[in-house]
Design an enzyme around this catalytic site. Structure first.
Site, PDB file in Angstrom:
ATOM      1  N   GLU A  88      16.747 -77.292  81.307  1.00 17.95           N
ATOM      2  CA  GLU A  88      15.889 -76.765  80.254  1.00 17.95           C
ATOM      3  C   GLU A  88      16.709 -76.115  79.138  1.00 17.95           C
ATOM      4  O   GLU A  88      17.826 -75.625  79.388  1.00 17.95           O
ATOM      5  CB  GLU A  88      14.957 -75.701  80.851  1.00 17.95           C
ATOM      6  CG  GLU A  88      14.002 -76.235  81.901  1.00 17.95           C
ATOM      7  CD  GLU A  88      12.783 -76.931  81.292  1.00 17.95           C
ATOM      8  OE1 GLU A  88      12.917 -77.613  80.267  1.00 17.95           O
ATOM      9  OE2 GLU A  88      11.692 -76.797  81.865  1.00 17.95           O
TER      10      GLU A  88
ATOM     11  N   ASP B  39      16.017 -85.282  89.897  1.00 15.67           N
ATOM     12  CA  ASP B  39      15.465 -83.948  90.149  1.00 15.67           C
ATOM     13  C   ASP B  39      14.276 -83.993  91.092  1.00 15.67           C
ATOM     14  O   ASP B  39      13.778 -85.064  91.441  1.00 15.67           O
ATOM     15  CB  ASP B  39      15.067 -83.293  88.810  1.00 15.67           C
ATOM     16  CG  ASP B  39      14.257 -84.222  87.920  1.00 15.67           C
ATOM     17  OD1 ASP B  39      13.778 -85.257  88.422  1.00 15.67           O
ATOM     18  OD2 ASP B  39      14.108 -83.925  86.734  1.00 15.67           O
TER      19      ASP B  39
ATOM     20  N   ASN C  61      10.755 -80.905  74.930  1.00 17.32           N
ATOM     21  CA  ASN C  61      11.586 -79.806  74.420  1.00 17.32           C
ATOM     22  C   ASN C  61      13.081 -80.172  74.473  1.00 17.32           C
ATOM     23  O   ASN C  61      13.936 -79.327  74.269  1.00 17.32           O
ATOM     24  CB  ASN C  61      11.332 -78.521  75.208  1.00 17.32           C
ATOM     25  CG  ASN C  61      11.704 -78.653  76.684  1.00 17.32           C
ATOM     26  OD1 ASN C  61      12.191 -79.709  77.103  1.00 17.32           O
ATOM     27  ND2 ASN C  61      11.492 -77.615  77.460  1.00 17.32           N
TER      28      ASN C  61
ATOM     29  N   HIS D 296      14.649 -81.443  77.156  1.00 18.34           N
ATOM     30  CA  HIS D 296      15.326 -81.283  78.447  1.00 18.34           C
ATOM     31  C   HIS D 296      15.673 -82.640  79.049  1.00 18.34           C
ATOM     32  O   HIS D 296      15.077 -83.658  78.739  1.00 18.34           O
ATOM     33  CB  HIS D 296      14.525 -80.398  79.414  1.00 18.34           C
ATOM     34  CG  HIS D 296      13.331 -81.043  80.061  1.00 18.34           C
ATOM     35  ND1 HIS D 296      12.178 -80.344  80.332  1.00 18.34           N
ATOM     36  CD2 HIS D 296      13.103 -82.293  80.512  1.00 18.34           C
ATOM     37  CE1 HIS D 296      11.304 -81.137  80.935  1.00 18.34           C
ATOM     38  NE2 HIS D 296      11.843 -82.334  81.049  1.00 18.34           N
TER      39      HIS D 296
HETATM   40  C1  GLP Z   1      10.031 -84.355  83.715  1.00 18.11           C
HETATM   41  C2  GLP Z   1      11.288 -84.878  84.406  1.00 18.11           C
HETATM   42  C3  GLP Z   1      12.254 -85.492  83.432  1.00 18.11           C
HETATM   43  C4  GLP Z   1      11.527 -86.438  82.515  1.00 18.11           C
HETATM   44  C5  GLP Z   1      10.507 -85.682  81.736  1.00 18.11           C
HETATM   45  C6  GLP Z   1       9.742 -86.542  80.774  1.00 18.11           C
HETATM   46  O1  GLP Z   1      10.103 -83.062  83.305  1.00 18.11           O
HETATM   47  N1  GLP Z   1      11.959 -83.868  85.117  1.00 18.11           N
HETATM   48  O2  GLP Z   1      13.266 -86.149  84.120  1.00 18.11           O
HETATM   49  O3  GLP Z   1      12.433 -87.055  81.653  1.00 18.11           O
HETATM   50  O4  GLP Z   1       9.580 -85.112  82.621  1.00 18.11           O
HETATM   51  O5  GLP Z   1       8.654 -87.148  81.392  1.00 18.11           O
HETATM   52  P1  GLP Z   1       7.803 -88.302  80.748  1.00 18.11           P
HETATM   53  O6  GLP Z   1       8.617 -89.529  80.829  1.00 18.11           O
HETATM   54  O7  GLP Z   1       6.555 -88.372  81.610  1.00 18.11           O
HETATM   55  O8  GLP Z   1       7.491 -87.886  79.383  1.00 18.11           O
END
Ligand code: GLP
Length: 530
Positions: free
Chosen positions: A143, A67, A136, A138
């Site tokens: 989402e 993404d 959450n 995702h």
């Molecule tokens: C973002 C990314 C996700 C990722 C998530 C968790 O929103 N789009 O791909 O998995 O954050 O991030 P973290 O690993 O910093 O908790």
């Protein structure tokens, strides 16, 4: 789904890097799906080091990122372009033209998403995709919603995600409100998926992923549709911990228990000089120390003796009507539960040992005496506080005196102490027997089994009589409780089938008779499960 639970972030990163290394060794032209976020940084760091020291070669690797924010310029230090370059690409020998990240600067997001899908298709599809998980639930930027998109698309971010990701931005209002992301079907088309999760903030999301039905409201649950998903998470993300304490005459064993497994432990000695105050202080310090590392939901204590109105009275400890649980609970500010130690061991076996799956069971501990615990409907049956003292049911009127004040108690006939006494009596009567030979140095609970192995009829007779008593007690328990599972623990349970097979023959009622498996850990695990 495979689940690998690690002690901490470093171990999680080590495991993930190992899996990816193996993938690249087996297929140097692997098509890698990559995630951003804090979860995979440690993994990228390890892969970078492996590349630097020549263990791994990324020259044939193709990458696709999950993404990118929208709109965002790739030079922005919050863009995922910037992130990937800083944290991974500049440390490996991947060819820049082989890396693909959605363009957050595009003026035609729809076209950009379609182009990206095409590129993935053309590459032959992702061999392995690394994922993080939003708190959450995702995945990528898919989402929680009533519907999810299949392929790469533009999406708006939820308030929760904007808030969670604002930690990387100077101000929350600088977090882009939209993103471009692979869709759920794009993700599910990857041949293998590796999901990384660490820290308390992921606990709820992982819980939902593991236990909930598939729902678009927790996009991660869609991963259940995939045949090859490995979740690597640390203890904090997997579950909360509970502290279990097993108090004995010589020491108190304090254990940190996570999903019925002991993940850390400390032994506190108890001496004749120990007082209620010193024991309380030592237990408090041990729990407090563990609390700094592990998010502790509750503390459970198994103790010898009688528990009435949550107060302990134990003959071999300085506890007289002592409200240990209450005192610790006030000091620690967590719930503290107390139960008899044998009952805790029974609960431990029921939640994680040989009794797993049996909601009703009885644990019989054959040792100096006979202890035990009765579990009915998954809970300790403690009556008015002292139920489960099965060793003190009378099986012989006007029988042998017992230290409890009674006569003819079961433990006087069927404990290891009783078996040793019966063995000694038989040796006295049969000084030329194999049994006498086996016991000439020292008589123990094992002597009779050793003599039987050598073909001694006297020993066979001793065991037969002993088993009559043992079976009589068990039959009584089965008559009263009509349960299916009886577990045997204590030193004598080491005899295994040599004990269980003839015992089973003497028990007239159907039951599953098994040896307990958790040994000394049962008390801690059971106490934590209180
Ligand atoms: C973002 C990314 C996700 C990722 C998530 C968790 O929103 N789009 O791909 O998995 O954050 O991030 P973290 O690993 O910093 O908790």
């Amino acid at each position: 789904m495979n689940l690998i639970i690690c002690q901490n972030y470093d171990e999680m990163s080590d495991k993930a890097a190992e899996i990816l290394k193996e993938q690249l060794m087996n297929k140097p032209d692997t098509v890698l799906g990559l995630a951003t976020g804090s979860s995979p940084i440690g993994t990228y760091e390890r892969l970078g080091n492996m590349c630097k020291n020549g263990e791994l070669d990324f020259s044939k690797v193709t990458t696709f990122n999950l993404d990118e924010y929208f709109p965002i310029c790739s030079s922005n230090d919050q863009s995922y372009h910037y992130f990937m370059n800083e944290n991974f690409f500049k440390h490996i020998n991947v060819k820049p033209e082989n890396t693909h990240i959605l363009n957050g600067e595009t003026d035609n997001p729809t076209l950009e998403c379609a182009r990206f899908e095409d590129e993935i298709e053309k590459s032959g599809g992702m061999d392995i995709l690394i994922l993080g998980i939003g708190r959450n639930g995702h995945i990528g930027f898919n989402e929680p919603d009533s519907t999810l998109y299949a392929s790469t698309h533009m999406t708006s971010l939820t308030a929760d995600t904007i808030e969670a990701n604002s930690r990387f931005f100077e101000r929350a209002d600088l977090v882009p409100t939209h993103a471009l992301t692979m869709g759920m079907s794009t993700i599910l088309k990857a041949k293998k998926i590796l999901l990384l999760a660490n820290g308390r903030s992921k606990l709820e999301a992982i819980k939902k992923l593991l236990s909930d039905d598939i729902t678009t409201n927790t996009p991660a649950t869609m991963l259940k549709l995939h045949p090859d998903v490995t979740i690597i998470c640390d203890y904090d993300a997997y579950a909360d911990v509970r502290i279990g304490i097993d108090i004995g005459g010589m020491s108190a064993k304090v254990g940190v228990v996570n999903n019925h497994k002991i993940i850390a432990r400390k032994d506190i000695p108890i001496t004749p000089e120990s007082t209620t105050a010193s024991i309380t202080e030592d237990l408090y310090n041990a729990c407090d120390e563990f609390r700094k590392t592990y998010h502790t939901l509750s503390v459970g204590i198994g103790t010898p003796g009688l528990i009435k109105n949550d107060k302990i009275t134990a003959s071999n400890l300085p506890f007289k009507d002592f409200a240990l649980g209450d005192i610790l609970s006030k000091k620690l500010h967590v719930q503290v539960k107390i139960a008899n130690d044998a009952n805790c061991a029974a609960l431990g076996e029921q939640v994680a040992g040989a009794g797993k799956g049996s909601k009703d069971m009885i644990l019989i501990t054959l040792g100096t005496g006979i202890g035990g615990g009765i579990i009915l409907d998954g809970r300790i049956f403690s009556g008015n506080g002292s139920a489960g003292e099965i060793g003190h049911m009378c099986i012989e009127t006007n029988g042998l005196p017992c230290p409890c004040g009674g006569e003819g108690c079961w433990e006087q006939y069927a404990s290891v102490t009783a078996l040793m006494r019966q063995t000694r009596e038989a040796i006295e009567k049969n000084p030329d027997s194999i049994l006498a030979d086996c016991g000439k140095e020292k008589v123990s609970g094992r002597t009779v089994f050793a003599a039987i192995e050598k073909g001694c009829p006297v020993a066979e007779q001793v065991l037969d009589t002993y088993l009559d008593y043992l079976a009589a007690g068990i039959t009584g328990l089965l008559r009263i409780f009509d349960i299916t599972t009886i577990l045997i623990s204590g030193g004598l349970s080491n005899a295994g089938d040599a004990l269980l097979i003839p015992l089973k023959e003497k028990i007239k009622l159907p039951c599953e008779l098994k040896v307990a498996t958790l040994k000394n850990d049962a008390g801690i695990i059971g106490a934590a499960a209180l």
